[in-house]
Design a protein around this motif. Structure first.
Motif, PDB file in Angstrom:
ATOM      1  N   ASP A  93     -23.541   8.575  70.067  1.00 14.60           N
ATOM      2  CA  ASP A  93     -22.914   8.922  71.337  1.00 14.60           C
ATOM      3  C   ASP A  93     -23.884   8.776  72.507  1.00 14.60           C
ATOM      4  O   ASP A  93     -23.473   8.773  73.670  1.00 14.60           O
ATOM      5  N   ASP A 120     -24.225   3.964  75.429  1.00  6.13           N
ATOM      6  CA  ASP A 120     -22.966   3.583  76.066  1.00  6.13           C
ATOM      7  C   ASP A 120     -22.700   2.084  75.956  1.00  6.13           C
ATOM      8  O   ASP A 120     -21.563   1.662  75.837  1.00  6.13           O
ATOM      9  N   LYS A 150     -16.817   5.930  73.767  1.00  8.99           N
ATOM     10  CA  LYS A 150     -16.473   6.451  75.087  1.00  8.99           C
ATOM     11  C   LYS A 150     -14.970   6.340  75.303  1.00  8.99           C
ATOM     12  O   LYS A 150     -14.394   5.264  75.198  1.00  8.99           O
ATOM     13  N   ARG A 171     -15.363   4.974  82.994  1.00  7.23           N
ATOM     14  CA  ARG A 171     -16.797   5.005  82.712  1.00  7.23           C
ATOM     15  C   ARG A 171     -17.226   3.785  81.909  1.00  7.23           C
ATOM     16  O   ARG A 171     -18.331   3.267  82.076  1.00  7.23           O
ATOM     17  N   ASN A 230     -16.921  17.658  84.088  1.00  4.31           N
ATOM     18  CA  ASN A 230     -18.182  16.905  84.016  1.00  4.31           C
ATOM     19  C   ASN A 230     -18.102  15.746  83.032  1.00  4.31           C
ATOM     20  O   ASN A 230     -18.645  14.663  83.276  1.00  4.31           O
ATOM     21  N   LYS A 231     -17.437  15.977  81.897  1.00  9.91           N
ATOM     22  CA  LYS A 231     -17.342  14.933  80.871  1.00  9.91           C
ATOM     23  C   LYS A 231     -15.973  14.265  80.833  1.00  9.91           C
ATOM     24  O   LYS A 231     -15.870  13.056  80.665  1.00  9.91           O
TER      25      LYS A 231
END
Length: 382
Positions: A185, A188, A206, A211, A315-316
């Motif tokens: 994780d 990316d 992801k 993102r 935030n995520k």
């Protein structure tokens, strides 16, 4: 005269390099692999150096432990060293290098399969503009990064509006893009040049399309801006930090140009940023950060925005992350279908013919866990 029977080497054709690759791809040490198959680490070392060769019973155990078909270990491994440029790893070190080696192996396997399919199918030629180095020193200024992003947009015939599908755009212009499990994780994306062709490997972990689009644009920046960076240069933290900041600014300018930001970013209300995200397919946090970088909002306004994000626990996972679909690569799977048809690959025994497992091919070609796509392709076109 009595004839003496001579037996061939019982492991003729075994490739030590393939054993190394398969082990590194699984991030296993020699000792770990040895314990799994009830051998000594020294024996694995002998097999990897070619000093000794395993018999078929051992190869079968190795294949099972490393999740590869037996033919994989009997297939010669072409060298990639003189063909491959810098691999843009985001971190190095004892812990990170183990992962980086695994990514390196996956990029090599992807290159092999692209070459295999490319022997029958013509891929689009790479169509990327040349970007000048920084005018002064080694650092790109913000203006130079925005200019580079604008140059790419103009080269590809884009205006100043949103890009509908970043992955499809890259594929159209000859970039090999895939989406696969990058093992961790913490990773990316990953990119490199191989034989004058750009490769971008996006993580399938992801779950935010916005993102992931940013990751793709970030890797495009490395491919265009940082070809002069040698692999050993990335050992320096300051170099990694510099090129990461440059790639972030390029990605933001490429996905949401300044002229559009100045026109459309007129409020820090979360509802407005949510609308901008839906229109531009860029995360709310990336939009706000880019607005601060461009001086559209000040530090105080940005801190207030961050507090709102935190209080909403975004935030995520932000709003729309589950609604905006992930952009999936298409070229590799389409080319596989054509390749399978022209080679008349059998519906059964493809792994013996190709030497790679169907699971691996599906993963490398952007369809993790979807081996049925490959077998359907073979059956339908064979």
């Amino acid at each position: 005269m009595t004839k003496v029977l001579s037996f061939p080497d019982r492991s003729s054709g075994f490739s030590p390099a393939r054993l190394v690759e398969a082990r590194l791809a699984k991030q296993k040490s020699r000792a770990e692999l040895a314990r799994e198959i009830d051998l000594s680490g020294q024996a694995i070392g002998h097999y990897e150096t070619g000093e000794r060769r395993p018999d078929m019973s051992v190869i079968i155990r190795i294949a099972s432990a490393l999740e590869q078909p037996v033919p994989f270990f009997l297939k010669p491994s072409p060298s990639i060293e003189r063909h491959q440029g810098t691999r843009y790893f985001r971190s190095v070190g004892a812990r990170s290098n183990k992962l980086n080696y695994a990514l390196d192996v996956r990029a090599k396997w992807l290159w092999e399969l692209v070459n295999l399919v490319g022997s029958e199918i013509r891929f689009p030629a790479p169509n990327l503009p040349d970007i000048l180095p920084p005018e002064h020193g080694i650092h790109y200024t913000l203006e130079e990064l925005e200019s580079a992003a604008e140059r790419v947009r103009r080269h590809w015939g884009l205006g100043d509006g949103p890009i509908a599908n970043v992955v499809a755009l890259f594929e159209t212009h000859g970039v090999i893009v895939t989406r696969l499990s990058l093992i961790s994780d913490d990773v990316d994306a990953f990119s490199c040049w191989i034989e004058k062709r750009p490769y971008i490997l996006l993580g399938s972990e992801k779950q935010s399309s916005c993102r992931s689009r940013f990751d793709a644009a970030h890797e495009l920046a490395h491919l265009l801006l940082h070809r002069d960076i040698a692999q050993e240069d990335l050992e320096e933290k300051s170099v990694r930090e510099r090129i990461e900041l440059e790639a972030h600014a390029f990605a933001a300018a490429f996905l949401f140009p300044r002229v559009a930001m100045m026109r459309e970013f007129f409020s820090t209300r979360l509802s407005h940023l949510k609308g901008l995200k839906l229109r531009w397919r860029v995360s709310m946090q990336a939009i706000a950060h880019w607005a601060k970088r461009l001086g559209i909002i000040d530090d105080y306004q940005y801190v207030l925005f961050r507090k709102q994000i935190s209080s909403n626990k975004w935030n995520k996972i932000e709003p729309l992350d589950r609604e905006i679909p992930i952009e999936m690569p298409q070229w590799l799977l389409k080319c596989w279908r054509l390749f399978a048809a022209r080679r008349a690959l059998p519906a059964q025994g493809v792994e013996d013919t190709i030497g790679f497992s169907l699971d691996l091919i599906a993963n490398l070609f952007g369809a993790p866990g979807e081996t049925s796509l490959l077998t359907r392709s073979v059956v339908a076109t064979g």
